[in-house]
Design a protein around this motif. Structure first.
Motif, PDB file in Angstrom:
ATOM      1  N   TYR A   1      18.930  85.662  82.199  1.00  0.00           N
ATOM      2  CA  TYR A   1      18.876  86.983  81.574  1.00  0.00           C
ATOM      3  C   TYR A   1      19.746  86.994  80.319  1.00  0.00           C
ATOM      4  N   VAL A   2      19.132  87.308  79.184  1.00  0.00           N
ATOM      5  CA  VAL A   2      19.834  87.389  77.900  1.00  0.00           C
ATOM      6  C   VAL A   2      20.010  88.861  77.544  1.00  0.00           C
ATOM      7  N   LEU A   3      21.234  89.234  77.220  1.00  0.00           N
ATOM      8  CA  LEU A   3      21.544  90.631  76.914  1.00  0.00           C
ATOM      9  C   LEU A   3      21.523  90.884  75.406  1.00  0.00           C
ATOM     10  N   GLY A   4      20.901  91.980  75.016  1.00  0.00           N
ATOM     11  CA  GLY A   4      20.941  92.436  73.629  1.00  0.00           C
ATOM     12  C   GLY A   4      20.462  91.430  72.612  1.00  0.00           C
ATOM     13  N   GLU A   5      19.438  90.634  72.974  1.00  0.00           N
ATOM     14  CA  GLU A   5      18.866  89.628  72.076  1.00  0.00           C
ATOM     15  C   GLU A   5      19.897  88.600  71.630  1.00  0.00           C
ATOM     16  N   GLY A   6      20.973  88.480  72.390  1.00  0.00           N
ATOM     17  CA  GLY A   6      22.023  87.544  72.020  1.00  0.00           C
ATOM     18  C   GLY A   6      22.932  88.048  70.918  1.00  0.00           C
ATOM     19  N   ARG A   7      22.713  89.282  70.481  1.00  0.00           N
ATOM     20  CA  ARG A   7      23.571  89.852  69.446  1.00  0.00           C
ATOM     21  C   ARG A   7      24.788  90.505  70.098  1.00  0.00           C
ATOM     22  N   LEU A   8      25.676  91.037  69.286  1.00  0.00           N
ATOM     23  CA  LEU A   8      26.925  91.599  69.783  1.00  0.00           C
ATOM     24  C   LEU A   8      26.666  92.605  70.907  1.00  0.00           C
ATOM     25  N   ILE A   9      26.978  92.206  72.132  1.00  0.00           N
ATOM     26  CA  ILE A   9      26.630  93.053  73.272  1.00  0.00           C
ATOM     27  C   ILE A   9      27.465  94.324  73.299  1.00  0.00           C
ATOM     28  N   ASN A  10      28.667  94.270  72.738  1.00  0.00           N
ATOM     29  CA  ASN A  10      29.511  95.471  72.744  1.00  0.00           C
ATOM     30  C   ASN A  10      28.980  96.563  71.818  1.00  0.00           C
ATOM     31  N   LEU A  11      28.107  96.189  70.889  1.00  0.00           N
ATOM     32  CA  LEU A  11      27.494  97.167  70.000  1.00  0.00           C
ATOM     33  C   LEU A  11      26.017  97.364  70.289  1.00  0.00           C
ATOM     34  N   ALA A  12      25.376  96.348  70.870  1.00  0.00           N
ATOM     35  CA  ALA A  12      23.946  96.453  71.172  1.00  0.00           C
ATOM     36  C   ALA A  12      23.693  97.476  72.276  1.00  0.00           C
ATOM     37  N   SER A  13      24.459  97.381  73.368  1.00  0.00           N
ATOM     38  CA  SER A  13      24.220  98.285  74.499  1.00  0.00           C
ATOM     39  C   SER A  13      25.353  99.269  74.734  1.00  0.00           C
ATOM     40  N   ALA A  14      26.436  99.146  73.954  1.00  0.00           N
ATOM     41  CA  ALA A  14      27.563 100.085  74.075  1.00  0.00           C
ATOM     42  C   ALA A  14      27.896 100.636  72.691  1.00  0.00           C
ATOM     43  N   GLU A  15      29.103 101.104  72.493  1.00  0.00           N
ATOM     44  CA  GLU A  15      29.461 101.787  71.248  1.00  0.00           C
ATOM     45  C   GLU A  15      30.497 101.043  70.427  1.00  0.00           C
ATOM     46  N   GLY A  16      30.747  99.773  70.762  1.00  0.00           N
ATOM     47  CA  GLY A  16      31.734  99.024  70.005  1.00  0.00           C
ATOM     48  C   GLY A  16      33.150  99.347  70.428  1.00  0.00           C
ATOM     49  N   HIS A  17      34.101  98.939  69.589  1.00  0.00           N
ATOM     50  CA  HIS A  17      35.514  99.091  69.929  1.00  0.00           C
ATOM     51  C   HIS A  17      35.924 100.565  69.978  1.00  0.00           C
ATOM     52  N   PRO A  18      36.883 100.879  70.827  1.00  0.00           N
ATOM     53  CA  PRO A  18      37.423 102.245  70.846  1.00  0.00           C
ATOM     54  C   PRO A  18      38.042 102.622  69.501  1.00  0.00           C
ATOM     55  N   SER A  19      37.988 103.900  69.187  1.00  0.00           N
ATOM     56  CA  SER A  19      38.454 104.392  67.887  1.00  0.00           C
ATOM     57  C   SER A  19      39.914 104.055  67.625  1.00  0.00           C
ATOM     58  N   SER A  20      40.743 104.142  68.650  1.00  0.00           N
ATOM     59  CA  SER A  20      42.177 103.966  68.452  1.00  0.00           C
ATOM     60  C   SER A  20      42.544 102.569  67.975  1.00  0.00           C
ATOM     61  N   VAL A  21      41.752 101.552  68.341  1.00  0.00           N
ATOM     62  CA  VAL A  21      42.045 100.197  67.877  1.00  0.00           C
ATOM     63  C   VAL A  21      41.403  99.948  66.515  1.00  0.00           C
ATOM     64  N   MET A  22      40.227 100.547  66.262  1.00  0.00           N
ATOM     65  CA  MET A  22      39.608 100.416  64.946  1.00  0.00           C
ATOM     66  C   MET A  22      40.417 101.164  63.888  1.00  0.00           C
ATOM     67  N   ASP A  23      41.243 102.083  64.309  1.00  0.00           N
ATOM     68  CA  ASP A  23      42.127 102.808  63.404  1.00  0.00           C
ATOM     69  C   ASP A  23      42.938 101.831  62.559  1.00  0.00           C
ATOM     70  N   MET A  24      43.494 100.809  63.201  1.00  0.00           N
ATOM     71  CA  MET A  24      44.303  99.838  62.471  1.00  0.00           C
ATOM     72  C   MET A  24      43.448  98.917  61.611  1.00  0.00           C
TER      73      MET A  24
ATOM     74  N   GLU B   1      16.686  90.882  78.810  1.00  0.00           N
ATOM     75  CA  GLU B   1      15.434  90.145  78.745  1.00  0.00           C
ATOM     76  C   GLU B   1      15.470  88.985  79.730  1.00  0.00           C
ATOM     77  N   GLU B   2      14.425  88.890  80.529  1.00  0.00           N
ATOM     78  CA  GLU B   2      14.326  87.858  81.565  1.00  0.00           C
ATOM     79  C   GLU B   2      13.493  86.691  81.055  1.00  0.00           C
ATOM     80  N   PHE B   3      14.055  85.482  81.170  1.00  0.00           N
ATOM     81  CA  PHE B   3      13.348  84.247  80.841  1.00  0.00           C
ATOM     82  C   PHE B   3      13.166  83.447  82.133  1.00  0.00           C
ATOM     83  N   THR B   4      11.934  83.172  82.501  1.00  0.00           N
ATOM     84  CA  THR B   4      11.649  82.382  83.706  1.00  0.00           C
ATOM     85  C   THR B   4      11.357  80.957  83.300  1.00  0.00           C
ATOM     86  N   LEU B   5      12.088  80.023  83.902  1.00  0.00           N
ATOM     87  CA  LEU B   5      11.933  78.610  83.582  1.00  0.00           C
ATOM     88  C   LEU B   5      10.899  77.963  84.512  1.00  0.00           C
ATOM     89  N   PRO B   6      10.410  76.758  84.185  1.00  0.00           N
ATOM     90  CA  PRO B   6       9.405  76.097  85.032  1.00  0.00           C
ATOM     91  C   PRO B   6       9.846  75.906  86.482  1.00  0.00           C
TER      92      PRO B   6
END
Length: 419
Positions: free
Chosen positions: A332-355, A321-326
């Motif tokens: 540019y704000v990515l993913g509404e400021g929410r977790l960008i690794n899950l907003a536009s990608a798939e989060g952590h790789p499975s092998s690390v979430m395993d633990m 999202e583009e914000f133009t100032l005066p």
């Protein structure tokens, strides 16, 4: 079909395949699932899980169900749900799911209430929203709850504050504090998946960019490591002198956030606090600055102030999202400021979430057997669980390590023996 609110149940077939793909890289959780199937340590327990609805989470839910639990799931973030995974859990695993990617704030909290309608005995949180809603709005259900677990740094901060004020009504195990969680998930998982999210959203070159990492905890370490590996000049901002010193010794530039705001090209917040990138920062940023967050809540970026400052606003790419100032500068704000690794990608790789999810599963079983002896406070993961998960992970990787000899063990227990 079990109760649910998902985007499209027709996506279940696609989701099932992706869940299977993730499961291939989760050998520790797979071995725990086999144990749970035999011993049923969660038999008779109703579990309410508020987590990112991803392929890895799906495998955790199926593990808990194999252990005898009645499981229900909602999203812990409005943008982190993988809709095909949610559909598959409902249709193929008979697990109630309340999650839709992009859901608004009202729907998000409605889904938490839907989850709590199952009157859980155990909660599993990723940010402490379920615990918070229980204590504020559904106190009538608290007598059912025997214990809970918490996945994130942000959630543990909130829960410890509740415990210190004497308002926490049941014990919580801080899965985030396990060494097999934060040393790997927070560092390697967040590091890789954050870069993945930024690249998918922007397709910008990282090499040569001034890359600002706000916060040098384990997540910040991981993000800084990966950004440097891709050729960025990395700047770290911190409030903790020890972490700032560590970042300096690790070879990064360290400075106040206002100084970094004047030179940065890409900004990532990973602090767990609010307004880390503030209105003042926006006022001095360069044209084209990219701002995103990999901490749990989007409150790390003062988005309300940026919205009020802007004279123009548009979505220029998915999740950008583009914000133009005066002064005509664009931020540019990515993913509404929410977790960008899950907003536009798939989060952590499975092998690390395993633990991480192995910790969730084993700590849930631990809580069922030990809850009567626990106080209403926040507990660290028992060391024996941490060590067992590390052993299982090494075994799955084909790695062997040494054992102490009797003489070495005796030496470590003695005080008489010297140089």
């Amino acid at each position: 079909m079990v109760k649910h609110d998902v985007k499209d149940i027709g996506l279940a077939g696609q989701g099932k395949l992706r869940i299977e793909w993730a499961e291939m890289e989760m050998p520790v959780l797979r071995s725990i699932k086999e144990q749970f199937s035999k011993g049923k340590p969660l038999k008779g327990m109703r579990m309410a899980a508020c987590l990112h609805v991803t392929t890895e989470t799906a495998n955790l839910m199926e593990t808990l169900k194999a252990g005898g639990a009645e499981v229900a799931l909602c999203a812990s973030n409005p943008l982190s749900t993988q809709d095909d995974v949610a559909a598959s859990l409902v249709k193929n695993s008979d697990i109630p799911v309340f999650a839709i990617k992009g859901e608004d704030n009202d729907t998000y909290y409605k889904h938490i209430m839907d989850l709590l309608s199952f009157a859980p005995h155990l909660t599993m949180d990723d940010g402490a929203d379920v615990v918070s809603v229980l204590h504020k709005e559904r106190q009538d259900l608290l007598s059912n709850v025997i214990a809970g677990t918490e996945e994130t740094t942000t959630g543990v901060i909130r829960l410890r504050a509740m415990a210190e004020k004497g308002v926490l009504r049941y014990p919580i195990i801080a899965v985030n504090d396990a060494l097999t969680k934060h040393l790997f998930d927070n560092r390697y998982g967040t590091g890789q998946s954050t870069m993945d999210g930024i690249l998918r959203a922007t397709n910008r070159l990282i090499a040569g960019a001034v890359f600002v990492v706000c916060g040098y905890g384990w997540c910040g370490r991981g993000v800084a490591m990966r950004a440097r590996g891709m050729g960025a000049r990395v700047v770290v901002t911190e409030i903790n002198p020890l972490k700032a010193l560590e970042a300096t010794m690790d070879g990064y530039d360290v400075m106040p956030v206002m100084d970094a705001a004047k030179i940065g090209n890409i900004f990532v917040t990973v602090t767990g606090n609010i307004n880390v990138i503030s209105e003042k920062c926006f006022g001095v940023m360069n044209d084209g600055a990219i701002v995103c967050n990999s901490g749990h809540f989007n409150a790390e970026i003062e988005l309300k102030a940026l919205t009020e400052m802007a004279v123009g606003r548009r979505e220029i790419r998915p999740f950008v999202e583009e914000f133009t100032l005066p002064n005509k500068r664009r931020i540019y704000v990515l993913g509404e400021g929410r977790l960008i690794n899950l907003a536009s990608a798939e989060g952590h790789p499975s092998s690390v979430m395993d633990m991480s999810f192995a910790n969730q599963a084993l700590c849930s079983a631990y809580a069922v057997t030990k809850h009567e002896g626990l106080k209403n406070t926040v507990y660290s993961v028992p060391e024996e669980i941490d060590r067992e998960i590390a052993k299982l992970k090494l075994k799955s990787m084909g790695i062997k390590i040494d054992k102490l000899t009797k003489a070495q063990s005796d030496y470590l227990k003695s005080w008489e023996m010297g140089t």
